[in-house]
Design an enzyme around this catalytic site. Sequence first.
Site, PDB file in Angstrom:
ATOM      1  N   ASP A  10       0.861  -1.172   0.000  1.00 39.34           N
ATOM      2  CA  ASP A  10       0.000   0.000   0.000  1.00 39.34           C
ATOM      3  C   ASP A  10       0.911   1.240   0.000  1.00 39.34           C
ATOM      4  OD1 ASP A  10      -2.834   0.943   0.595  1.00 39.34           O
ATOM      5  OD2 ASP A  10      -1.875   1.644   2.406  1.00 39.34           O
ATOM      6  N   ARG A  20     -10.639 -12.694   7.298  1.00 37.11           N
ATOM      7  CA  ARG A  20      -9.519 -13.339   6.597  1.00 37.11           C
ATOM      8  C   ARG A  20      -9.935 -14.661   5.953  1.00 37.11           C
ATOM      9  NH1 ARG A  20      -4.789 -10.759   8.414  1.00 37.11           N
ATOM     10  NH2 ARG A  20      -4.826 -10.061  10.588  1.00 37.11           N
TER      11      ARG A  20
HETATM   12  P1  5GP Z   1       2.016  -0.603   3.722  1.00 36.16           P
HETATM   13  O1  5GP Z   1       3.042  -0.713   4.823  1.00 36.16           O
HETATM   14  O2  5GP Z   1       2.565  -0.935   2.347  1.00 36.16           O
HETATM   15  O3  5GP Z   1       1.297   0.711   3.748  1.00 36.16           O
HETATM   16  O4  5GP Z   1       0.881  -1.629   4.048  1.00 36.16           O
HETATM   17  C1  5GP Z   1       1.119  -2.934   4.045  1.00 36.16           C
HETATM   18  C2  5GP Z   1       0.175  -3.663   4.958  1.00 36.16           C
HETATM   19  O5  5GP Z   1      -1.029  -2.941   5.212  1.00 36.16           O
HETATM   20  C3  5GP Z   1      -0.250  -4.925   4.291  1.00 36.16           C
HETATM   21  O6  5GP Z   1       0.625  -5.971   4.589  1.00 36.16           O
HETATM   22  C4  5GP Z   1      -1.628  -5.157   4.855  1.00 36.16           C
HETATM   23  O7  5GP Z   1      -1.533  -5.877   6.053  1.00 36.16           O
HETATM   24  C5  5GP Z   1      -2.153  -3.777   5.134  1.00 36.16           C
HETATM   25  N1  5GP Z   1      -3.053  -3.309   4.041  1.00 36.16           N
HETATM   26  C6  5GP Z   1      -2.790  -2.391   3.096  1.00 36.16           C
HETATM   27  N2  5GP Z   1      -3.841  -2.210   2.260  1.00 36.16           N
HETATM   28  C7  5GP Z   1      -4.798  -3.054   2.694  1.00 36.16           C
HETATM   29  C8  5GP Z   1      -6.116  -3.383   2.214  1.00 36.16           C
HETATM   30  O8  5GP Z   1      -6.651  -2.856   1.224  1.00 36.16           O
HETATM   31  N3  5GP Z   1      -6.783  -4.326   2.922  1.00 36.16           N
HETATM   32  C9  5GP Z   1      -6.263  -4.957   4.017  1.00 36.16           C
HETATM   33  N4  5GP Z   1      -7.009  -5.859   4.594  1.00 36.16           N
HETATM   34  N5  5GP Z   1      -5.019  -4.688   4.471  1.00 36.16           N
HETATM   35  C10 5GP Z   1      -4.297  -3.758   3.822  1.00 36.16           C
END
Ligand code: 5GP
Length: 180
Positions: A107, A169
Amino acid sequence: MQTTLKLQDKEFVPYISEKEITEKIKLLAEQLKKDYEGKRPLFIAILNGSFMFAAALFKELEIEAEISFIKLASYKGTRSTGHVITAIGLDADVTNRHVIILEDIIDTGKTLYTFLPQLYNQHPASLKVAVLLDKPEPRKFDVPVDYVCFTIPNKFVLGFGLDFDGFGRNTKEIFQLKEE
Ligand code: 5GP
Ligand code: MG
């Protein structure tokens, strides 16, 4: 096939089917076989979200490989807190190993941006990232993403291991937050 899924006050609609997920994971396993045959790679799956992806991929992988797990978290509800904590550390030695990180979704990139330097410090022979879902739009941290099953728009998704506040999940397909 479930239709809609309700969690707390949110409604989620089917987005990626079990069949599509299975097919993409098989293709990824074939690609990884080509790229890593004979290299005895070490997969590191990031818990909790990637447990189903990791299991599904590992079952399809027809090469000698190891897998280990690390627990990182940055999300609360449907938003990233921007703060990554390590809840369970890595027990495997990555020095001189061909390492592939398995992540459910990228993300902002913060989770990997925080974690990857810790691995580089241990001098792996190579380090690549494989993700089930890539959401490029909200990216704030520049991280390499080497293998992607699905590139998706900036919408919250759940299922197939991904949660909303710990729940949701346990589905075979991936759902998307319904538009208001
Ligand atoms: P980042 O550190 O890249 O912002 O986010 C990574 C983590 O955020 C992912 O491993 C996941 O656990 C969570 N995450 C990001 N986007 C989503 C989403 O659309 N749905 C869910 N369930 N988790 C997300
Ligand atoms: Mg995750």
